[in-house]
Design a protein around this motif. Structure first.
Motif, PDB file in Angstrom:
ATOM      1  N   MET A   1       0.767  -1.312   0.040  1.00  0.00           N
ATOM      2  CA  MET A   1      -0.086   0.192  -0.081  1.00  0.00           C
ATOM      3  C   MET A   1       0.993   1.393   0.118  1.00  0.00           C
ATOM      4  SD  MET A   1      -2.962  -1.212   0.182  1.00  0.00           S
ATOM      5  CE  MET A   1      -3.772  -2.773   0.465  1.00  0.00           C
ATOM      6  N   ASN A   2       0.561   2.241  -0.684  1.00  0.00           N
ATOM      7  CA  ASN A   2       1.196   3.315  -0.636  1.00  0.00           C
ATOM      8  C   ASN A   2       0.805   4.163   0.575  1.00  0.00           C
ATOM      9  OD1 ASN A   2      -0.939   5.375  -1.535  1.00  0.00           O
ATOM     10  ND2 ASN A   2      -0.862   4.478  -3.350  1.00  0.00           N
ATOM     11  N   SER A   3       1.647   5.181   0.816  1.00  0.00           N
ATOM     12  CA  SER A   3       1.165   5.692   2.196  1.00  0.00           C
ATOM     13  C   SER A   3       0.049   6.459   2.298  1.00  0.00           C
ATOM     14  CB  SER A   3       2.548   6.743   2.756  1.00  0.00           C
ATOM     15  OG  SER A   3       2.626   7.968   1.771  1.00  0.00           O
ATOM     16  N   LEU A   4      -0.226   7.462   1.229  1.00  0.00           N
ATOM     17  CA  LEU A   4      -1.501   7.936   1.163  1.00  0.00           C
ATOM     18  C   LEU A   4      -2.732   7.111   1.233  1.00  0.00           C
ATOM     19  CD1 LEU A   4      -3.111  10.584   0.847  1.00  0.00           C
ATOM     20  CD2 LEU A   4      -2.881  10.428  -1.567  1.00  0.00           C
ATOM     21  N   HIS A   5      -2.716   6.255   0.393  1.00  0.00           N
ATOM     22  CA  HIS A   5      -3.612   5.130   0.432  1.00  0.00           C
ATOM     23  C   HIS A   5      -3.997   4.132   1.771  1.00  0.00           C
ATOM     24  CE1 HIS A   5      -6.480   2.249  -1.536  1.00  0.00           C
ATOM     25  NE2 HIS A   5      -5.691   1.191  -1.173  1.00  0.00           N
ATOM     26  N   SER A   6      -2.865   4.166   2.544  1.00  0.00           N
ATOM     27  CA  SER A   6      -3.196   3.348   3.738  1.00  0.00           C
ATOM     28  C   SER A   6      -3.541   4.270   4.953  1.00  0.00           C
ATOM     29  CB  SER A   6      -1.913   2.477   4.047  1.00  0.00           C
ATOM     30  OG  SER A   6      -0.747   3.567   4.345  1.00  0.00           O
ATOM     31  N   THR A   7      -3.142   5.551   4.944  1.00  0.00           N
ATOM     32  CA  THR A   7      -3.655   6.531   6.001  1.00  0.00           C
ATOM     33  C   THR A   7      -4.664   6.964   5.657  1.00  0.00           C
ATOM     34  OG1 THR A   7      -2.020   8.319   4.948  1.00  0.00           O
ATOM     35  CG2 THR A   7      -1.031   6.734   6.479  1.00  0.00           C
ATOM     36  N   GLU A   8      -5.328   7.436   4.530  1.00  0.00           N
ATOM     37  CA  GLU A   8      -6.495   7.877   4.370  1.00  0.00           C
ATOM     38  C   GLU A   8      -7.704   7.333   3.961  1.00  0.00           C
ATOM     39  OE1 GLU A   8      -6.519  11.104   5.059  1.00  0.00           O
ATOM     40  OE2 GLU A   8      -4.417  11.184   5.423  1.00  0.00           O
ATOM     41  N   VAL A  47       0.398   2.490  18.296  1.00  0.00           N
ATOM     42  CA  VAL A  47       0.945   2.879  16.975  1.00  0.00           C
ATOM     43  C   VAL A  47      -0.090   2.573  16.193  1.00  0.00           C
ATOM     44  CG1 VAL A  47       2.674   3.058  15.331  1.00  0.00           C
ATOM     45  CG2 VAL A  47       3.394   3.133  17.922  1.00  0.00           C
ATOM     46  N   GLY A  48      -0.641   3.347  15.287  1.00  0.00           N
ATOM     47  CA  GLY A  48      -1.659   3.091  14.266  1.00  0.00           C
ATOM     48  C   GLY A  48      -3.051   2.974  15.167  1.00  0.00           C
ATOM     49  N   ALA A  49      -3.335   4.076  16.203  1.00  0.00           N
ATOM     50  CA  ALA A  49      -4.205   3.732  17.176  1.00  0.00           C
ATOM     51  C   ALA A  49      -5.695   3.859  16.591  1.00  0.00           C
ATOM     52  CB  ALA A  49      -4.145   4.598  18.214  1.00  0.00           C
ATOM     53  N   VAL A 108       5.082  -0.792  23.202  1.00  0.00           N
ATOM     54  CA  VAL A 108       4.589  -0.457  21.877  1.00  0.00           C
ATOM     55  C   VAL A 108       3.349  -1.622  21.722  1.00  0.00           C
ATOM     56  CG1 VAL A 108       4.780  -0.298  19.459  1.00  0.00           C
ATOM     57  CG2 VAL A 108       6.545   0.549  21.114  1.00  0.00           C
ATOM     58  N   THR A 109       2.204  -0.966  21.447  1.00  0.00           N
ATOM     59  CA  THR A 109       1.087  -1.772  20.889  1.00  0.00           C
ATOM     60  C   THR A 109       0.688  -1.315  19.563  1.00  0.00           C
ATOM     61  OG1 THR A 109      -0.480  -0.455  21.947  1.00  0.00           O
ATOM     62  CG2 THR A 109       0.185  -2.331  23.263  1.00  0.00           C
ATOM     63  N   VAL A 110       0.506  -2.341  18.578  1.00  0.00           N
ATOM     64  CA  VAL A 110      -0.159  -2.106  17.509  1.00  0.00           C
ATOM     65  C   VAL A 110      -1.482  -3.106  17.278  1.00  0.00           C
ATOM     66  CG1 VAL A 110      -0.071  -2.172  14.924  1.00  0.00           C
ATOM     67  CG2 VAL A 110       2.119  -1.663  16.375  1.00  0.00           C
ATOM     68  N   ALA A 111      -2.582  -2.512  17.113  1.00  0.00           N
ATOM     69  CA  ALA A 111      -3.779  -3.314  16.985  1.00  0.00           C
ATOM     70  C   ALA A 111      -4.565  -3.070  15.601  1.00  0.00           C
ATOM     71  CB  ALA A 111      -5.003  -2.838  18.025  1.00  0.00           C
ATOM     72  N   GLN A 112      -4.615  -4.211  14.853  1.00  0.00           N
ATOM     73  CA  GLN A 112      -5.286  -4.115  13.911  1.00  0.00           C
ATOM     74  C   GLN A 112      -4.733  -3.246  12.518  1.00  0.00           C
ATOM     75  OE1 GLN A 112      -7.975  -5.969  14.899  1.00  0.00           O
ATOM     76  NE2 GLN A 112      -8.747  -6.556  12.995  1.00  0.00           N
ATOM     77  N   ALA A 113      -3.402  -3.101  12.733  1.00  0.00           N
ATOM     78  CA  ALA A 113      -2.754  -2.125  11.976  1.00  0.00           C
ATOM     79  C   ALA A 113      -1.494  -2.632  11.233  1.00  0.00           C
ATOM     80  CB  ALA A 113      -2.800  -0.547  12.390  1.00  0.00           C
ATOM     81  N   PHE A 114      -0.734  -3.409  11.827  1.00  0.00           N
ATOM     82  CA  PHE A 114       0.501  -3.721  11.327  1.00  0.00           C
ATOM     83  C   PHE A 114       0.615  -4.013   9.825  1.00  0.00           C
ATOM     84  CE2 PHE A 114       3.987  -6.536  10.753  1.00  0.00           C
ATOM     85  CZ  PHE A 114       5.171  -6.034  11.525  1.00  0.00           C
ATOM     86  N   HIS A 115      -0.469  -4.636   9.111  1.00  0.00           N
ATOM     87  CA  HIS A 115      -0.479  -4.865   7.942  1.00  0.00           C
ATOM     88  C   HIS A 115      -0.083  -3.590   6.886  1.00  0.00           C
ATOM     89  CE1 HIS A 115      -4.439  -4.301   8.960  1.00  0.00           C
ATOM     90  NE2 HIS A 115      -4.840  -4.355   7.565  1.00  0.00           N
ATOM     91  N   TRP A 116      -0.490  -2.651   7.380  1.00  0.00           N
ATOM     92  CA  TRP A 116      -0.225  -1.357   6.702  1.00  0.00           C
ATOM     93  C   TRP A 116       1.340  -0.625   6.906  1.00  0.00           C
ATOM     94  CZ3 TRP A 116      -4.288  -0.730   3.586  1.00  0.00           C
ATOM     95  CH2 TRP A 116      -5.468  -1.095   4.024  1.00  0.00           C
ATOM     96  N   PHE A 117       1.939  -1.318   7.771  1.00  0.00           N
ATOM     97  CA  PHE A 117       3.422  -0.680   7.922  1.00  0.00           C
ATOM     98  C   PHE A 117       4.541  -1.570   7.058  1.00  0.00           C
ATOM     99  CE2 PHE A 117       1.967  -0.188  12.873  1.00  0.00           C
ATOM    100  CZ  PHE A 117       1.045   0.560  12.184  1.00  0.00           C
ATOM    101  N   THR A 166     -10.240  -8.417  -2.228  1.00  0.00           N
ATOM    102  CA  THR A 166      -9.342  -9.703  -2.268  1.00  0.00           C
ATOM    103  C   THR A 166      -7.865  -8.729  -1.979  1.00  0.00           C
ATOM    104  OG1 THR A 166      -9.085  -9.261  -4.505  1.00  0.00           O
ATOM    105  CG2 THR A 166     -10.653 -10.866  -3.598  1.00  0.00           C
ATOM    106  N   SER A 167      -7.782  -7.579  -2.139  1.00  0.00           N
ATOM    107  CA  SER A 167      -6.372  -7.305  -2.066  1.00  0.00           C
ATOM    108  C   SER A 167      -5.873  -6.636  -0.703  1.00  0.00           C
ATOM    109  CB  SER A 167      -6.038  -6.040  -3.141  1.00  0.00           C
ATOM    110  OG  SER A 167      -6.913  -4.943  -2.854  1.00  0.00           O
ATOM    111  N   VAL A 168      -6.932  -6.187   0.071  1.00  0.00           N
ATOM    112  CA  VAL A 168      -6.618  -5.608   1.338  1.00  0.00           C
ATOM    113  C   VAL A 168      -7.409  -6.301   2.508  1.00  0.00           C
ATOM    114  CG1 VAL A 168      -6.573  -3.464   0.350  1.00  0.00           C
ATOM    115  CG2 VAL A 168      -8.819  -4.157   1.617  1.00  0.00           C
TER     116      VAL A 168
END
Length: 255
Positions: A1-8, A47-49, A108-117, A166-168
């Motif tokens: 994922m590019n950063s804009l796609h994943s963060t927005e 992180v990715g809260a 450090v906790t990451v919940a439900q977001a690690f796959h974007w990093f 299917t992609s995300v």
């Protein structure tokens, strides 16, 4: 994922995310205390809260939490919900650039977001902000894809109507991948059952909190909601369905 796609990509779904996304089981907190020595005086970087669902769990356990979240709409939702707690702060930051100082947190906790990093830059950043020997905990609710008529029907619905499902979707790493990411710092893994009991409005909101669910105005939206209602009516018991998850957590340290 590019950063804009994943963060927005969740910006237009914040209200549904806040109301309908699942929380995490208390057993996860108990396990961190019993197996990894977590105590209430620990400072946590969540992180990715997102909208603060995981931060709320940590605050309720007595911890001091800094929510690191790059999406402005989600960060604002977390602040609106949790800012009255003096042990909470929300900052604009990313997994590879949290903005936190060196060796400043105990967990450090990451919940439900690690796959974007990005794995490599994230590892370096986590190593930088953690106090020596302190752990990172990566956890997520993994929706069960089979086992009941509802779960199987819901998965088929997403395959049929999801815009980029299917992609995300369900792209969470398996245990072996996460152990490799931690390397020699890997400590342990656990799994807990979790569920939501949802009426139809809750089920619809849960669906619409997903970034791949077509929004109103999209040609697939109305057919998807019609199919969802039919699935609910086939599977509901006493006006609710069981939306079932396995909550997985993997803990390790960095050297």
């Amino acid at each position: 994922m590019n950063s804009l796609h994943s963060t927005e990509r969740f910006s237009d779904r914040v209200a549904d995310y806040v109301r309908y996304r699942p929380d995490y089981p208390q057993a996860l907190i108990d396990w961190l205390r019993n197996e990894h020595g977590m105590t209430a005086d620990w400072q946590v970087a969540d992180v990715g809260a997102g909208t603060g669902i995981s931060s709320k769990l940590l605050l309720d356990a007595g911890l001091t939490v800094t929510a690191v979240e790059p999406n402005a709409a989600m960060r604002a939702a977390a602040a609106a919900w949790l800012d009255d707690n003096p042990r909470f702060a929300a900052v604009d930051g990313r997994a590879d650039a949290t903005g936190l100082t060196d060796a400043s947190v105990d967990l450090v906790t990451v919940a439900q977001a690690f796959h974007w990093f990005d794995p490599e830059t994230t590892r370096r950043e986590f190593r930088r902000i953690l106090r020596p020997g302190r752990p990172a905990a990566i956890f997520w609710n993994s929706r069960r894809l089979a086992g009941t008529p509802f779960l199987e029907g819901y998965e088929a619905l997403l395959q049929r109507y999801g815009t980029d499902y299917t992609s995300v979707a369900e792209r969470y790493a398996d245990d072996a991948t996460m152990q490799a990411w931690f390397g020699t710092g890997w400590r342990s893994t656990a799994r807990f059952e979790h569920k939501q009991r949802l009426d139809f409005d809750g089920l619809r909101g849960r669906l619409m909190s997903s970034s791949y669910a077509p929004q109103p105005g999209h040609p697939q939206h109305e057919p998807m909601i019609t199919a969802l209602h039919a699935l609910f009516e086939r599977c509901q018991q006493d006006g609710r369905i069981s939306f079932d998850y396995d909550t997985r957590i993997i803990v390790g340290t960095f050297h």
